[in-house]
Enzyme design. Structure first.
Site, PDB file in Angstrom:
ATOM      1  N   ALA A  14      39.003  49.230  40.165  1.00 38.99           N
ATOM      2  CA  ALA A  14      38.288  50.131  41.078  1.00 38.99           C
ATOM      3  C   ALA A  14      37.025  50.742  40.476  1.00 38.99           C
ATOM      4  CB  ALA A  14      39.223  51.252  41.535  1.00 38.99           C
ATOM      5  N   ARG A  16      34.108  49.466  40.152  1.00 37.32           N
ATOM      6  CA  ARG A  16      32.859  49.028  40.799  1.00 37.32           C
ATOM      7  C   ARG A  16      33.202  48.137  41.993  1.00 37.32           C
ATOM      8  NH1 ARG A  16      33.365  46.313  35.910  1.00 37.32           N
ATOM      9  NH2 ARG A  16      32.205  47.994  34.936  1.00 37.32           N
ATOM     10  N   GLY A  17      32.162  47.729  42.706  1.00 37.99           N
ATOM     11  CA  GLY A  17      32.317  46.719  43.750  1.00 37.99           C
ATOM     12  C   GLY A  17      33.225  47.108  44.895  1.00 37.99           C
ATOM     13  N   ILE A  18      34.046  46.167  45.326  1.00 32.10           N
ATOM     14  CA  ILE A  18      34.908  46.371  46.490  1.00 32.10           C
ATOM     15  C   ILE A  18      35.944  47.452  46.217  1.00 32.10           C
ATOM     16  CG2 ILE A  18      36.649  45.285  47.971  1.00 32.10           C
ATOM     17  CD1 ILE A  18      35.044  42.646  47.657  1.00 32.10           C
ATOM     18  N   LYS A  38      39.639  48.442  33.491  1.00 31.70           N
ATOM     19  CA  LYS A  38      39.502  48.342  32.039  1.00 31.70           C
ATOM     20  C   LYS A  38      38.313  49.140  31.535  1.00 31.70           C
ATOM     21  CE  LYS A  38      40.073  44.440  29.954  1.00 31.70           C
ATOM     22  NZ  LYS A  38      39.860  43.022  29.571  1.00 31.70           N
ATOM     23  N   ASP A  70      44.927  47.484  31.745  1.00 32.84           N
ATOM     24  CA  ASP A  70      44.750  46.033  31.808  1.00 32.84           C
ATOM     25  C   ASP A  70      45.891  45.490  32.660  1.00 32.84           C
ATOM     26  OD1 ASP A  70      44.692  43.274  31.377  1.00 32.84           O
ATOM     27  OD2 ASP A  70      44.061  43.477  29.288  1.00 32.84           O
ATOM     28  N   TYR A 164      41.011  28.265  39.783  1.00 34.14           N
ATOM     29  CA  TYR A 164      40.751  29.534  40.454  1.00 34.14           C
ATOM     30  C   TYR A 164      41.437  29.582  41.812  1.00 34.14           C
ATOM     31  CZ  TYR A 164      38.279  33.318  42.851  1.00 34.14           C
ATOM     32  OH  TYR A 164      37.998  34.452  43.563  1.00 34.14           O
TER      33      TYR A 164
END
Length: 278
Positions: A14, A16-18, A38, A70, A164
């Site tokens: 959480a 950054r980003g979404i 992290k 982590d 992936y």
């Protein structure tokens, strides 16, 4: 806006980003947000830390608990759950947002990178859900939401980066299984995935560059979709693999230009991975 007063939401990845966008959206409705990640110290190339987002959560009207964690470490996950319950008294929602990506085929992907993707994506979902389960059972409206895609077995999603794909489809299969397994506990388990590429650091570093952002939407569309999912009754939505745009349309949203990263551009937005052409 629906109130989330005294609702406690754990969000992995959480800083950054979404993950950050979802945290701030829920905080504005009064939620308690557990900001995990992290990054506890500022990074030269990546904006945001768990502490900066926690401060933003408080400023937005929510309560925050920042936990450096982590998601590969089950002991750290269990400690995060213990801290959360000590601070806020329980858990109402778990959002599995932390992710690892490397778009390489089997022939050239380093084994360490393969292991990292499986651990951070599908394995972390398993551990986090298991650790949070005793407290989700006690919630009046419990949700588990994983940021993973609908499953499409078209060869194009397998040929170039099957490792992936496996890690993200693994998240979705686990979510669909938990949706059935946890029905008896009245816990809603769903997945959410963006129709278009979202302008994030992961896109800049792995998929393209910041120039790609002109073909992207902002993380706000995922935050709005996640917020609406968490606002629904656990009995209303369960076992669904949702795509942000189509889900928001079903909830009465029609203005999607508000989510365009570059509102001066008139170009076609880029579909995200695993979104088949309609």
């Amino acid at each position: 806006m629906t109130s989330m007063e005294n609702k406690t939401i754990v969000i992995t990845g959480a800083s950054r980003g979404i993950g950050r966008a979802i945290a701030l959206k829920c905080a504005a409705a009064g939620a308690n947000i557990v900001v995990t990640g992290k990054t506890s110290e500022p990074h030269s190339k990546l904006p945001g830390t768990i502490h900066s987002v926690a401060a933003e959560v408080e400023a937005a009207g929510g309560k925050a608990l920042a936990v450096q964690m982590d998601v590969r470490d089950e002991q750290q996950i269990q400690q995060m759950v213990t801290q959360t319950v000590e601070r806020f008294g329980g858990i109402d929602a778990l959002i599995n947002n932390a992710g690892a990506i490397k778009l390489l085929p089997v022939e050239t992907l380093p084994i360490k990178r393969y292991d990292l993707m499986q651990q951070v994506n599908s394995r972390a979902l398993f551990i986090c859900a298991q650790a949070a389960l005793p407290y989700l059972k006690k919630s009046s409206n419990p949700h588990i939401l994983s940021l993973s895609p609908p499953i499409s077995l078209q060869p194009k999603w397998l040929k170039k980066f099957a490792p992936y794909t496996l890690s993200k489809y693994g998240m979705t299969i686990l979510a669909l299984g938990m949706a059935e397994e946890f029905k008896k506990y009245h816990i809603a388990v769903n997945t959410l995935w963006p129709k278009t590429v979202i302008a994030t650091a992961a896109v800049a570093f792995e998929v393209g560059s910041e120039e790609t952002f002109q073909y992207c939407r902002t993380a706000d569309i995922m935050a709005d979709a996640a917020f609406k999912i968490l606002s629904l009754s656990h009995e209303t939505l369960n076992g669904q693999t949702l795509v942000d745009e189509s889900f928001l349309k079903s909830q009465g949203i029609s203005d999607f230009e508000q989510y365009r990263y570059d509102r001066t551009a008139n170009n076609t937005l880029m579909n995200d991975l695993f979104i088949d052409d309609e």
